[in-house]
Scaffold this motif. Structure first.
Motif, PDB file in Angstrom:
ATOM      1  N   THR A  56      11.144  39.757 107.575  1.00 31.36           N
ATOM      2  CA  THR A  56      12.569  39.785 107.942  1.00 31.36           C
ATOM      3  C   THR A  56      13.044  41.201 108.220  1.00 31.36           C
ATOM      4  OG1 THR A  56      12.985  37.823 106.583  1.00 31.36           O
ATOM      5  CG2 THR A  56      14.891  39.172 107.183  1.00 31.36           C
ATOM      6  N   GLU A  57      12.525  42.140 107.451  1.00 31.27           N
ATOM      7  CA  GLU A  57      12.979  43.529 107.556  1.00 31.27           C
ATOM      8  C   GLU A  57      12.336  44.276 108.721  1.00 31.27           C
ATOM      9  OE1 GLU A  57      15.180  46.919 106.348  1.00 31.27           O
ATOM     10  OE2 GLU A  57      15.291  44.841 105.637  1.00 31.27           O
ATOM     11  N   ASP A  96       3.733  52.080 108.792  1.00 31.78           N
ATOM     12  CA  ASP A  96       3.542  52.697 107.478  1.00 31.78           C
ATOM     13  C   ASP A  96       4.705  52.374 106.546  1.00 31.78           C
ATOM     14  OD1 ASP A  96       1.149  53.734 108.379  1.00 31.78           O
ATOM     15  OD2 ASP A  96       1.991  55.686 108.892  1.00 31.78           O
ATOM     16  N   ALA A  97       5.917  52.393 107.093  1.00 28.27           N
ATOM     17  CA  ALA A  97       7.091  52.061 106.285  1.00 28.27           C
ATOM     18  C   ALA A  97       7.031  50.600 105.841  1.00 28.27           C
ATOM     19  CB  ALA A  97       8.372  52.326 107.074  1.00 28.27           C
ATOM     20  N   TYR A 143       0.421  44.703 112.889  1.00 28.18           N
ATOM     21  CA  TYR A 143       0.773  45.424 111.669  1.00 28.18           C
ATOM     22  C   TYR A 143      -0.379  45.393 110.673  1.00 28.18           C
ATOM     23  CZ  TYR A 143       5.751  45.915 112.754  1.00 28.18           C
ATOM     24  OH  TYR A 143       6.953  46.278 113.317  1.00 28.18           O
ATOM     25  N   PHE A 144      -0.476  46.443 109.865  1.00 30.41           N
ATOM     26  CA  PHE A 144      -1.348  46.505 108.697  1.00 30.41           C
ATOM     27  C   PHE A 144      -2.830  46.389 109.038  1.00 30.41           C
ATOM     28  CE2 PHE A 144       2.486  44.009 107.010  1.00 30.41           C
ATOM     29  CZ  PHE A 144       3.241  45.172 106.858  1.00 30.41           C
ATOM     30  N   LYS A 197       4.451  46.587  99.438  1.00 30.04           N
ATOM     31  CA  LYS A 197       3.914  46.811  98.095  1.00 30.04           C
ATOM     32  C   LYS A 197       4.822  46.252  97.008  1.00 30.04           C
ATOM     33  CE  LYS A 197       1.255  51.080  98.916  1.00 30.04           C
ATOM     34  NZ  LYS A 197       1.197  52.525  98.572  1.00 30.04           N
ATOM     35  N   THR A 198       6.124  46.300  97.252  1.00 33.66           N
ATOM     36  CA  THR A 198       7.088  45.911  96.218  1.00 33.66           C
ATOM     37  C   THR A 198       7.970  44.731  96.621  1.00 33.66           C
ATOM     38  OG1 THR A 198       8.589  47.633  97.058  1.00 33.66           O
ATOM     39  CG2 THR A 198       7.170  48.215  95.203  1.00 33.66           C
ATOM     40  N   HIS A 199       7.718  44.158  97.798  1.00 34.83           N
ATOM     41  CA  HIS A 199       8.511  43.027  98.266  1.00 34.83           C
ATOM     42  C   HIS A 199       7.586  41.922  98.762  1.00 34.83           C
ATOM     43  CE1 HIS A 199      11.279  46.454  98.490  1.00 34.83           C
ATOM     44  NE2 HIS A 199      12.255  45.583  98.335  1.00 34.83           N
TER      45      HIS A 199
END
Length: 411
Positions: free
Chosen positions: A374-375, A358-359, A266-267, A365-367
């Motif tokens: 976890t998500e 991407d999601a 990821y990322f 950015k906000t979490h």
């Protein structure tokens, strides 16, 4: 795929961020812009004189593999440093330390990635052995090479020996910046690369730790050997509290969302998902390639019982690289091995972009990092079992697995 963007630089989805284009521009017409945490070059049209030097220096737009690699039979080795302290202080077998020591002894300059006081990762040049430790160990962040290629060229023109160590795309950027000229006093060492996360993502992770622990982080070790080389699944973070007292935080992989994201790809930078510097897409740029010999535990015929301190997988792609490796035999134990053993390293394979990457980035950015894991990429029992088994058994874990495999094969 169109590799040329509207502003005559390479397209952003294939740009590696080496900034060879910016460093070759005499007019200062190229600046950096941040997109999704990564830095990209952008042309200031008011300063551009349309000389074309930037496109000529771009390794993505110009396929110029190291010409020496075509005349050299690729050879691979299992290698480790005779100096136990150098070996333990490194992520794998301590080969880079030996190459660097040789360069420094000959009055040369060594370039590699180092943290600054704010945990920003950049390439720097060192001229003394006392600074070498800052360049050791794996750092899973993209290093900023802006300005360093110009400095390398200055040292080479002054006749100094130079050892440049970086990811394959950074090595390609340097050689392209140098016009793919042969510099006999330049040795390039590429690191087997899984892909690079951004400085932004790492900064966010460190800030969350600093806030939680009430410290200021000043260093970290992504692959501590406290429990053995192949059990280096923990990120050790070094910080100071308000009273300037040291605090060490040990984040095993099961508790390390940053490392988990990295391992699950990821990322990473977009160019990493279609890396042209793996396999034979562009050819081999570095004189020497360095990695971990993860699979060496399955075949150790030379009586090396202390392999738990780390063994490197090394491949030489040029005669110059092979000669330099063997010039370090006073510091290294070198055993030639089949190329397939070296090629079994997962870092030689291209990364695959997760469908929800991407999601997940937008969510991050906000979490927090923990909520994002976890998500989007939770750790399941099948992930945790080998982690805790390695931590519990140490190097004995691999010995046990080897015995199990042997029993299964002989059934």
């Amino acid at each position: 795929m169109n590799r040329l963007s509207a502003n005559k630089l390479c397209a952003q989805d294939v740009c590696t961020g080496c900034f060879a284009c910016k460093q070759v521009c005499a007019k200062g017409a190229i600046h950096k812009t941040e997109i999704k945490g990564f830095l990209y070059p952008e042309i200031d049209v008011s300063l551009c004189v349309d000389c074309g030097l930037c496109t000529k220096a771009c390794p993505v737009l110009n396929n110029h593999p190291n010409p020496e690699s075509n005349n050299h039979e690729e050879r691979s080795y299992a290698v480790w440093n005779k100096n136990v302290e150098d070996r333990i202080s490194s992520s794998s077998g301590g080969v880079f330390s030996a190459l660097a020591d040789k360069t420094l002894q000959e009055g040369g300059v060594v370039y590699g990635a180092a943290w600054d006081e704010n945990m920003q990762l950049s390439h720097i040049g060192i001229k003394d052995a006392g600074s070498l430790d800052s360049l050791r160990r794996s750092k899973y962040v993209q290093s900023n090479t802006d300005g360093v290629y110009k400095d390398v060229k200055t040292q080479l023109k002054a006749g100094r020996k130079v050892l440049f160590c970086g990811t394959p795309c950074q090595v390609a950027g340097l050689l392209s910046f140098l016009g793919n000229k042969d510099y006999p006093n330049l040795i390039t060492a590429g690191v087997v690369c899984h892909g690079v996360p951004s400085q932004w993502a790492f900064d966010k992770y460190i800030r969350e730790i600093e806030e939680k622990e009430n410290i200021k982080v000043y260093d970290c070790n992504f692959r501590s050997k406290d429990r053995g080389w192949r059990c280096g699944l923990n990120l050790v973070i070094y910080g100071k509290n308000a009273k300037n007292r040291n605090k060490v935080i040990n984040k095993i992989t099961a508790e390390n969302s940053y490392f988990n994201a990295f391992l699950k790809q990821y990322f990473l930078r977009n160019s990493c998902y279609d890396c042209p510097y793996k396999g034979d897409a562009h050819g081999y740029y570095a004189d020497i390639m360095l990695g971990d010999n993860w699979n060496i535990w399955s075949a150790i015929p030379w009586g090396e019982v202390d392999f738990g301190k780390g063994i490197s997988a090394v491949a030489t792609h040029t005669e110059k690289g092979q000669e330099y490796l063997y010039r370090c035999t006073e510091s290294l134990i070198i055993k030639e091995r089949p190329y397939l053993e070296y090629a079994s390293n997962s870092g030689l394979k291209r990364a695959h972009k997760p469908k929800n990457n991407d999601a997940a980035f937008e969510f991050l950015k906000t979490h927090s990092w923990k909520k994002t894991q976890t998500e989007f990429f939770p750790l399941h029992l099948t992930d945790k079992f080998p982690i805790y088994s390695r931590l519990l058994l140490g190097e004995n874990y691999f010995i046990l697995i080897k015995k199990i495999i042997k029993i299964i094969r002989h059934r």
